[in-house]
Design an enzyme around this catalytic site. Structure first.
Site, PDB file in Angstrom:
ATOM      1  N   ASN A  10       0.869  -1.183   0.000  1.00  0.00           N
ATOM      2  CA  ASN A  10       0.000   0.000   0.000  1.00  0.00           C
ATOM      3  C   ASN A  10       0.903   1.230   0.000  1.00  0.00           C
ATOM      4  O   ASN A  10       1.566   1.508   0.993  1.00  0.00           O
ATOM      5  CB  ASN A  10      -0.885  -0.040   1.258  1.00  0.00           C
ATOM      6  CG  ASN A  10      -1.682   1.242   1.447  1.00  0.00           C
ATOM      7  OD1 ASN A  10      -1.793   2.062   0.531  1.00  0.00           O
ATOM      8  ND2 ASN A  10      -2.229   1.424   2.646  1.00  0.00           N
ATOM      9  N   TRP A  11       0.919   1.950  -1.113  1.00  0.00           N
ATOM     10  CA  TRP A  11       1.839   3.086  -1.235  1.00  0.00           C
ATOM     11  C   TRP A  11       1.251   4.378  -0.679  1.00  0.00           C
ATOM     12  O   TRP A  11       1.908   5.431  -0.744  1.00  0.00           O
ATOM     13  CB  TRP A  11       2.264   3.256  -2.712  1.00  0.00           C
ATOM     14  CG  TRP A  11       3.128   2.128  -3.180  1.00  0.00           C
ATOM     15  CD1 TRP A  11       3.670   1.142  -2.398  1.00  0.00           C
ATOM     16  CD2 TRP A  11       3.551   1.856  -4.522  1.00  0.00           C
ATOM     17  NE1 TRP A  11       4.402   0.277  -3.180  1.00  0.00           N
ATOM     18  CE2 TRP A  11       4.350   0.690  -4.477  1.00  0.00           C
ATOM     19  CE3 TRP A  11       3.329   2.479  -5.754  1.00  0.00           C
ATOM     20  CZ2 TRP A  11       4.923   0.142  -5.622  1.00  0.00           C
ATOM     21  CZ3 TRP A  11       3.912   1.927  -6.885  1.00  0.00           C
ATOM     22  CH2 TRP A  11       4.701   0.773  -6.818  1.00  0.00           C
ATOM     23  N   LYS A  12       0.037   4.328  -0.205  1.00  0.00           N
ATOM     24  CA  LYS A  12      -0.588   5.497   0.436  1.00  0.00           C
ATOM     25  C   LYS A  12      -0.399   6.742  -0.438  1.00  0.00           C
ATOM     26  O   LYS A  12      -0.423   6.646  -1.659  1.00  0.00           O
ATOM     27  CB  LYS A  12      -0.031   5.702   1.850  1.00  0.00           C
ATOM     28  CG  LYS A  12      -0.023   4.417   2.652  1.00  0.00           C
ATOM     29  CD  LYS A  12       0.242   4.639   4.113  1.00  0.00           C
ATOM     30  CE  LYS A  12       0.338   3.273   4.808  1.00  0.00           C
ATOM     31  NZ  LYS A  12       0.244   3.349   6.232  1.00  0.00           N
ATOM     32  N   HIS A  98      -9.397   0.877   5.106  1.00  0.00           N
ATOM     33  CA  HIS A  98      -8.093   1.029   5.770  1.00  0.00           C
ATOM     34  C   HIS A  98      -8.267   1.923   6.999  1.00  0.00           C
ATOM     35  O   HIS A  98      -9.065   2.868   6.979  1.00  0.00           O
ATOM     36  CB  HIS A  98      -7.081   1.637   4.790  1.00  0.00           C
ATOM     37  CG  HIS A  98      -5.682   1.579   5.309  1.00  0.00           C
ATOM     38  ND1 HIS A  98      -5.207   2.485   6.231  1.00  0.00           N
ATOM     39  CD2 HIS A  98      -4.660   0.721   5.063  1.00  0.00           C
ATOM     40  CE1 HIS A  98      -3.947   2.177   6.524  1.00  0.00           C
ATOM     41  NE2 HIS A  98      -3.596   1.105   5.815  1.00  0.00           N
ATOM     42  N   GLU A 100      -6.638   4.280   8.110  1.00  0.00           N
ATOM     43  CA  GLU A 100      -6.436   5.723   7.851  1.00  0.00           C
ATOM     44  C   GLU A 100      -7.691   6.333   7.230  1.00  0.00           C
ATOM     45  O   GLU A 100      -8.011   7.501   7.466  1.00  0.00           O
ATOM     46  CB  GLU A 100      -5.196   5.919   6.961  1.00  0.00           C
ATOM     47  CG  GLU A 100      -3.927   5.681   7.772  1.00  0.00           C
ATOM     48  CD  GLU A 100      -2.723   5.187   6.970  1.00  0.00           C
ATOM     49  OE1 GLU A 100      -2.737   5.295   5.739  1.00  0.00           O
ATOM     50  OE2 GLU A 100      -1.773   4.692   7.604  1.00  0.00           O
ATOM     51  N   GLU A 170      -5.214  -5.544  10.552  1.00  0.00           N
ATOM     52  CA  GLU A 170      -4.195  -4.510  10.749  1.00  0.00           C
ATOM     53  C   GLU A 170      -4.463  -3.790  12.066  1.00  0.00           C
ATOM     54  O   GLU A 170      -5.232  -2.826  12.106  1.00  0.00           O
ATOM     55  CB  GLU A 170      -4.268  -3.491   9.609  1.00  0.00           C
ATOM     56  CG  GLU A 170      -4.002  -4.078   8.251  1.00  0.00           C
ATOM     57  CD  GLU A 170      -3.409  -3.031   7.318  1.00  0.00           C
ATOM     58  OE1 GLU A 170      -2.294  -3.238   6.850  1.00  0.00           O
ATOM     59  OE2 GLU A 170      -4.051  -1.988   7.098  1.00  0.00           O
ATOM     60  N   GLY A 176       2.629   1.672  10.851  1.00  0.00           N
ATOM     61  CA  GLY A 176       3.602   2.764  10.747  1.00  0.00           C
ATOM     62  C   GLY A 176       4.302   3.095  12.046  1.00  0.00           C
ATOM     63  O   GLY A 176       4.938   4.137  12.161  1.00  0.00           O
ATOM     64  N   SER A 216       3.565  -2.682  10.277  1.00  0.00           N
ATOM     65  CA  SER A 216       5.025  -2.708  10.430  1.00  0.00           C
ATOM     66  C   SER A 216       5.646  -4.035  10.009  1.00  0.00           C
ATOM     67  O   SER A 216       6.580  -4.522  10.658  1.00  0.00           O
ATOM     68  CB  SER A 216       5.415  -2.340  11.864  1.00  0.00           C
ATOM     69  OG  SER A 216       4.995  -1.016  12.151  1.00  0.00           O
ATOM     70  N   GLY A 237       2.877  -1.362   4.267  1.00  0.00           N
ATOM     71  CA  GLY A 237       2.914   0.063   3.939  1.00  0.00           C
ATOM     72  C   GLY A 237       4.342   0.498   3.644  1.00  0.00           C
ATOM     73  O   GLY A 237       4.879   0.277   2.556  1.00  0.00           O
ATOM     74  N   GLY A 238       4.982   1.092   4.651  1.00  0.00           N
ATOM     75  CA  GLY A 238       6.311   1.701   4.495  1.00  0.00           C
ATOM     76  C   GLY A 238       7.325   0.844   3.743  1.00  0.00           C
ATOM     77  O   GLY A 238       8.002   1.330   2.835  1.00  0.00           O
TER      78      GLY A 238
HETATM   79  C1  PEP Z   1      -0.631  -0.201   6.015  1.00  0.00           C
HETATM   80  O1  PEP Z   1      -0.637   0.936   5.597  1.00  0.00           O
HETATM   81  O2  PEP Z   1      -1.567  -0.946   5.715  1.00  0.00           O
HETATM   82  C2  PEP Z   1       0.486  -0.645   6.837  1.00  0.00           C
HETATM   83  C3  PEP Z   1       0.418  -1.827   7.371  1.00  0.00           C
HETATM   84  O3  PEP Z   1       1.541   0.234   7.004  1.00  0.00           O
HETATM   85  P1  PEP Z   1       3.006  -0.106   7.647  1.00  0.00           P
HETATM   86  O4  PEP Z   1       3.471  -1.403   7.006  1.00  0.00           O
HETATM   87  O5  PEP Z   1       3.845   1.048   7.278  1.00  0.00           O
HETATM   88  O6  PEP Z   1       2.799  -0.285   9.113  1.00  0.00           O
END
Ligand code: PEP
Length: 254
Positions: A10-12, A98, A100, A170, A176, A216, A237-238
């Site tokens: 997920n590149w947000k 999600h 967010e 999640e 994050g 993470s 994500g990251g």
């Molecule tokens: C996400 O955005 O779904 C996520 C899990 O982010 P991260 O891996 O950065 O925690």
């Protein structure tokens, strides 16, 4: 039943169109020999079509996801994007609910349900995100929160419509933050989610449904997470923004 794993990025709100194309091509190149794992990247809307075309032109198995959709098929909804628009831009998967979106844009379980319905109608694979916040975890409300998100997010949908559904657990406190749920902790929540799907629908759906872990995920914790029976992949994500780190996650079993 064996479930083929899915590793999704997920590149947000990161990457311009050209940056996204470059990253996707590099991931495709690094992953070109991988046939036993499904891979998805979800760029921002502005890069979706270009990324799909780039991946198609090199015959990549990497699929494109969207990070959101609106449940109406068309109309005066400024700023929104329909399932059909995504489909026609080359999208296969769509992330729904999600944390967010829930936290910053007020998305509710009812929105999630409508969005999943719209995605399925357009033959998109919904990736439904669920998870408890830190305070809900402290208050020992994790299973209560997940029950509500699953019940309300899938209300009125039938088992035979949900064959492609992916669920991403999640925990919000892990996104994050660098704080991952321990693999055992994640496995026990995933087992609970699978049992919940069996109770709400049937064993066939529950045994085949892909349940991803997100929060993470990094190259150094993916293998242990994936060694658990009920963890069928990851939403990243990251660590999905950099091809060199994302490929290490994709190749967790190599
Ligand atoms: C996400 O955005 O779904 C996520 C899990 O982010 P991260 O891996 O950065 O925690």
């Amino acid at each position: 039943m064996t479930i083929s794993p899915l590793i999704a990025g997920n590149w947000k709100m990161f990457k311009t169109c050209s940056e996204a194309v470059k990253t996707a091509k590099r991931i495709a190149e690094l992953a070109k020999d991988i046939t036993d794992i499904d891979i998805m990247v979800a760029p921002p809307f502005t890069a979706i079509e270009a990324v799909s075309e780039a991946l198609l032109s090199i015959n990549s198995r990497v699929r494109v996801g969207a990070q959101n959709l609106f449940y109406k098929s068309e109309g005066a909804y400024t700023g929104e994007i329909s399932a059909n628009m995504l489909k026609s831009a080359g999208v296969s998967y769509v992330i729904v609910g999600h944390s967010e979106r829930r936290q910053y844009f007020g998305e509710t379980d009812d929105d999630v349900r409508k969005k999943i319905g719209a995605a399925l109608e357009s033959n998109l694979i919904p990736v439904m995100c669920i998870g408890e916040t830190e305070s809900e975890k402290k208050e020992e409300k994790t299973f209560y929160v997940l029950d509500k998100q699953i019940e309300n997010g899938l209300k009125g949908l039938r088992s035979n419509e949900l064959g492609t559904l992916v669920i991403a657990y999640e925990p919000v406190w892990a996104i994050g933050t660098g704080n991952t749920a321990s693999p055992n902790e994640a496995e026990s929540v995933h087992r609970y989610i699978r049992a919940k799907i069996a109770k709400m629908f049937d064993n066939k759906l529950s045994e085949g449904i892909r349940i991803l872990y997100g929060g993470s995920v990094k190259p150094d914790n993916i293998s242990e997470l994936m060694s658990h029976h009920n963890i069928n992949g990851a939403l990243v994500g990251g660590a999905s923004l950099d091809p060199e780190s994302f490929i290490k996650i994709i190749k967790y079993n190599k």
